[in-house]
Design an enzyme around this catalytic site. Sequence first.
Site: not given
Length: 334
Positions: A238-240
Amino acid sequence: MDQNGDLVATMDVLCPMHVHLDCVGRIVHAGPTLAKLYPDGDLIGQRFLEAFELNRPHGVSSMECLLQVQGKKLHLKKRSDPQTGLKGVLMPHGDGAIVNLSFGISILDAVREYELNARDFAATDLTIEMLYLVEAKSAAMEASRKLNQRLQGAKIAAEEQAYTDTLTGLKNRRALDYILPRMVEETTPFGLLHVDLDFFKEVNDTKGHAAGDLVLQHVAKVLVDSSRDDDVVARVGGDEFVLVINGTTDADVLGRISQRIIKEVERPVPYKDSLCQVSASVGIAIHTGEVGASVDQLMADADAALYASKHDGRATFTLFTPDLRDSGPLALHS
């Protein structure tokens, strides 16, 4: 038209590649298709054996010898360029002879060389059928080629889509799982940056997923701008994100790249009438190209370094060292 004229006209239709020879073997008339092989019109008046080289039967050197091979298949070729191969058969006629010629297996080359078409052959000549078949085959092959090109293009597009993150346009985890093992197997040295956003969940919760998507696209641009064409940039969660710096193992260089990423990610992203702001934590692992290295271990090392950055207050980077392996795993979602 006299009887001889009628014969000439008939032969021109039925056997458009024939020649009439006089009593000494001189060509006095050539069919319209054969005449195309001599566009300068220099066939008429030549002796047949001067215009054509007779390969079989052997030893034919005069009109008298030619008449002795009447009804037999003649294997010959033009003496002038291009030296097209021909087949023929001779039959006596009056004081001379008529020789009917054909291209044999060289027909396709002849059609291209002399720009022939169906009108240059007798209506009953099987050559016409063969030309139609060749044309149909060529059309079918061209259609098949174009279809294969479209299918190949669709396959490439599908593969590209399967390896691409649709939101950011970066490579996805599937792509990274394909690329990294091959780089390790090829003993390619590289630096691996595992980037995780700080406070991203807060942006999603307070401003909505559209704002979060805008932030992710901003981060993707920062990572692309911080890399080269032969580097790998992937969104793996997701936010990696993961950034593979191909051929670079210098810790100082990787540190400077990480600092730049952290600085640029922190720039506020305008969304409607507000600003979205996140930061980035980075974990760095280095693959020196050693044989037998483990991709899983490399990723675990980068995760451990990333955890250390989070633990140190976020918005910083950490280079992996073996002592970090004792830190243990931690879910890294802000």
